[in-house]
Scaffold this active site. Structure first.
Site, mmCIF file in Angstrom:
data_model
loop_
_atom_site.group_PDB
_atom_site.id
_atom_site.type_symbol
_atom_site.label_atom_id
_atom_site.label_comp_id
_atom_site.label_asym_id
_atom_site.label_seq_id
_atom_site.Cartn_x
_atom_site.Cartn_y
_atom_site.Cartn_z
ATOM 1 N N ASP A 1 0.822 -1.207 0.000
ATOM 2 C CA ASP A 1 0.000 0.000 0.000
ATOM 3 C C ASP A 1 0.857 1.258 0.000
ATOM 4 O OD1 ASP A 1 0.925 -0.156 2.659
ATOM 5 O OD2 ASP A 1 -0.962 -0.985 3.358
ATOM 6 N N ASP B 1 -7.653 -2.325 13.989
ATOM 7 C CA ASP B 1 -9.032 -2.592 13.556
ATOM 8 C C ASP B 1 -9.105 -3.806 12.633
ATOM 9 O OD1 ASP B 1 -7.897 -1.639 11.212
ATOM 10 O OD2 ASP B 1 -9.317 -0.001 10.906
ATOM 11 N N HIS C 1 -7.438 -4.409 9.866
ATOM 12 C CA HIS C 1 -7.262 -4.235 8.419
ATOM 13 C C HIS C 1 -5.975 -4.913 7.956
ATOM 14 C CE1 HIS C 1 -5.111 -0.121 9.189
ATOM 15 N NE2 HIS C 1 -4.191 -1.054 9.006
ATOM 16 N N GLU D 1 -9.818 -1.527 4.962
ATOM 17 C CA GLU D 1 -10.465 -1.123 6.208
ATOM 18 C C GLU D 1 -11.731 -1.931 6.461
ATOM 19 O OE1 GLU D 1 -8.715 0.483 8.014
ATOM 20 O OE2 GLU D 1 -8.011 2.432 7.324
#
Ligand code: PGA
Length: 259
Positions: free
Chosen positions: A72, A111, A113, A118
């Protein structure tokens, strides 16, 4: 799935680096056969990267025939690529042209991800532009002088499907702040709100974590996987070195002496 549990971050990083080293050497890459490696950003892989650099400097590992793809990248404010989706599509094409990814290494957010997929991301998603969740912006402000306003709000990321296509996936999870995500990743069902859980359906996934990351797991789960460490450690012991390969090569090329 394999769950590797080491005491601390440094041991987890070293285990991961040894695993990557052995996988590359055993693959025996060459000019016609590159080893394709997907790599994560973030702070988690830094210890592993430092070890890989050390192996390279000692002459135990070579990256000459290794091709890497990053997971990413932030979309910076001036936007480097005119057409971001075209950039993402081209990235997928490059992976395909390289013969797919042999080993995708990933980190996760608190979280859950994977890359910047996400919560709520499609579990069959491909490389695309994603808007970052507030949790991620808060977690990553440390890379931007602690200022929320400086954190980009969008990123280019490989999709969950892109990582799922890799022949093997290794996910590094360290620290108590990731403990709930690890629990969601392996002890509950596959769920797009915890995108890392998708790898329950990948045939070859290795999670490498430290003790802190296991705090939300059942004692039974931790005991089960710790009991398997004797077996799993065989993946990094013996630890291969390209020095041995070079010695083997030079010995086999020497003609037997005769007069
Ligand atoms: P970290 O980030 O390794 O810096 O915790 C991982 C991620 O957000 O994917």
């Amino acid at each position: 799935m394999k769950l590797i549990i080491l005491d601390h971050y440094s041991q987890a990083s070293e285990w991961a680096a040894k695993y990557i080293r052995n996988r590359i050497i055993q693959f025996n890459p060459g000019p016609d056969k590159y080893f394709t490696l997907g790599l994560p950003t973030g702070s988690t892989p830094l210890g592993c990267y430092k070890k890989l650099i050390e192996y390279y400097k000692n002459g135990d590992l070579s990256f000459k025939y290794v091709k890497t793809f990053n997971m990413d990248e932030y979309v910076v404010l001036d936007g480097n690529a005119a057409d971001l989706q075209a950039e993402c599509d081209a990235f997928e094409e490059k992976i395909k042209a390289a013969g797919g990814i042999e080993l995708f290494v990933g980190g996760i957010g608190p979280d859950g991800h994977i890359a910047f997929n996400e919560p709520g991301s499609s579990l069959v998603s491909r490389t695309r532009v994603k808007t970052l969740a507030m949790d991620t912006i808060l977690a990553n402000a440390r890379f931007f002088d602690g200022k929320l306003a400086n954190v980009p709000t969008m990123a280019l990321t490989v999709g969950v499907g892109t990582v799922m296509d890799a022949r093997e996936v290794m996910i590094l999870i360290t620290g108590a702040h990731k403990a709930f995500a690890l629990y969601k990743a392996i002890e509950e069902g596959v769920n797009h709100m915890w995108t890392v859980s998708a790898f329950q359906q990948h045939p070859r996934t290795v999670f490498v974590c430290d003790e802190d990351a296991t705090l939300e797991l059942k004692v039974k789960t931790v005991k089960y996987f710790k009991g398997l460490m004797l077996v799993h450690n065989k993946l990094v012991d013996p630890l291969y070195s390209i020095k041995e390969k070079e010695i083997e090569k030079s010995q086999s090329s020497k003609k037997p002496y005769s007069d």
